[in-house]
Design a protein around this motif. Structure first.
Motif, PDB file in Angstrom:
ATOM      1  N   GLY A   1       8.728  -4.879  -4.010  1.00 43.00           N
ATOM      2  CA  GLY A   1       9.523  -3.784  -4.669  1.00 43.00           C
ATOM      3  C   GLY A   1       9.567  -2.280  -4.002  1.00 43.00           C
ATOM      4  O   GLY A   1       9.652  -1.496  -4.604  1.00 43.00           O
ATOM      5  N   ILE A   2       9.648  -2.314  -2.611  1.00 37.22           N
ATOM      6  CA  ILE A   2       9.869  -1.089  -1.925  1.00 37.22           C
ATOM      7  C   ILE A   2      10.995  -1.243  -0.946  1.00 37.22           C
ATOM      8  O   ILE A   2      11.310  -2.544  -0.613  1.00 37.22           O
ATOM      9  N   PRO A   3      11.352  -0.229  -0.476  1.00 37.59           N
ATOM     10  CA  PRO A   3      12.325  -0.420   0.771  1.00 37.59           C
ATOM     11  C   PRO A   3      11.693  -0.629   1.976  1.00 37.59           C
ATOM     12  O   PRO A   3      10.646   0.074   2.187  1.00 37.59           O
ATOM     13  N   ILE A   4      12.219  -1.235   2.776  1.00 40.42           N
ATOM     14  CA  ILE A   4      11.686  -1.520   4.341  1.00 40.42           C
ATOM     15  C   ILE A   4      12.916  -1.442   5.105  1.00 40.42           C
ATOM     16  O   ILE A   4      13.838  -1.857   4.943  1.00 40.42           O
TER      17      ILE A   4
ATOM     18  N   LEU B   1       0.739  -1.131  -0.021  1.00 38.77           N
ATOM     19  CA  LEU B   1      -0.076  -0.039   0.179  1.00 38.77           C
ATOM     20  C   LEU B   1       0.724   1.257  -0.165  1.00 38.77           C
ATOM     21  O   LEU B   1       0.212   2.460  -0.223  1.00 38.77           O
ATOM     22  N   VAL B   2       2.170   1.113  -0.045  1.00 39.05           N
ATOM     23  CA  VAL B   2       3.129   2.200   0.139  1.00 39.05           C
ATOM     24  C   VAL B   2       4.288   2.119  -0.545  1.00 39.05           C
ATOM     25  O   VAL B   2       4.543   0.960  -1.213  1.00 39.05           O
ATOM     26  N   ASP B   3       4.822   3.301  -0.893  1.00 38.20           N
ATOM     27  CA  ASP B   3       6.269   3.212  -1.691  1.00 38.20           C
ATOM     28  C   ASP B   3       7.270   2.994  -0.687  1.00 38.20           C
ATOM     29  O   ASP B   3       8.547   2.676  -1.173  1.00 38.20           O
ATOM     30  N   ARG B   4       7.370   3.095   0.793  1.00 37.95           N
ATOM     31  CA  ARG B   4       8.518   2.828   1.426  1.00 37.95           C
ATOM     32  C   ARG B   4       7.735   2.513   2.717  1.00 37.95           C
ATOM     33  O   ARG B   4       6.638   3.176   3.297  1.00 37.95           O
TER      34      ARG B   4
END
Length: 171
Positions: free
Chosen positions: A67-70, A28-31
């Motif tokens: 496909g996002i940074p965590i 749901l988010v980009d990061r």
């Protein structure tokens, strides 16, 4: 505009319930920033550094798949303050049942009053992990029970090692 989410907890230890919420929130988010709460009045089973290590290990595949940074961080102040500090516009909270909902709704309303620009999004736990609670996982591990259906293999090994070391220390 990139959207950053914040998901906080003690993660003592990180369970399959936690990773379920992390995986779903990451879509749901980009990061996504995961905040490990550090409270001097509480004595966790695992030290902060080890909880961070476990979360980093558990979230690598989730980050890759989404496909996002965590990012895993620690905080010792209000979760809403930590969320703001890390640029989050959304705080994710996992819900297992109605008891969680009542508590989380109060917290969301208070956070919203303190920082109206950050929204709280409730994520219902998947049915297969809805019953998992970290405090119960700790108790089962400390009493020599099998926790493999509640945590990953890596976390189960850490729990077994930690429980055995704690039992040996008590004599």
């Amino acid at each position: 505009m990139k959207r950053t989410g914040f998901y906080s907890g003690s993660f003592d230890p990180v369970t399959l319930g936690h990773t379920d919420i992390i995986a779903r929130a990451s879509r749901l988010v980009d990061r996504l920033v995961i905040g490990v709460g550090v409270h001097p009045s509480k004595t966790p089973m695992f030290p902060t550094e080890e909880r961070v290590e476990m979360l980093e290990a558990e979230t690598r595949a989730i980050a890759k798949e989404a496909g996002i940074p965590i990012e895993v961080v620690t905080f010792s102040d209000l979760a809403v303050s930590a969320a703001e500090r890390h640029g989050a516009s959304v705080i994710f909270r996992g819900l297992r049942d109605g008891t969680d909902f009542d508590y989380e709704m109060q917290m969301a309303n208070m956070n919203g009053q303190m920082l109206p620009t950050v929204q709280t999004v409730f994520v219902a736990a998947s049915p297969e992990v809805r019953h998992i609670a970290a405090n119960l996982v700790r108790q089962i591990a400390q009493m020599g029970g099998d926790v493999t259906s509640f945590v990953s293999t890596g976390v189960a090994l850490r729990l077994a090692t930690k429980s055995k070391a704690d039992a040996n220390a008590k004599g």
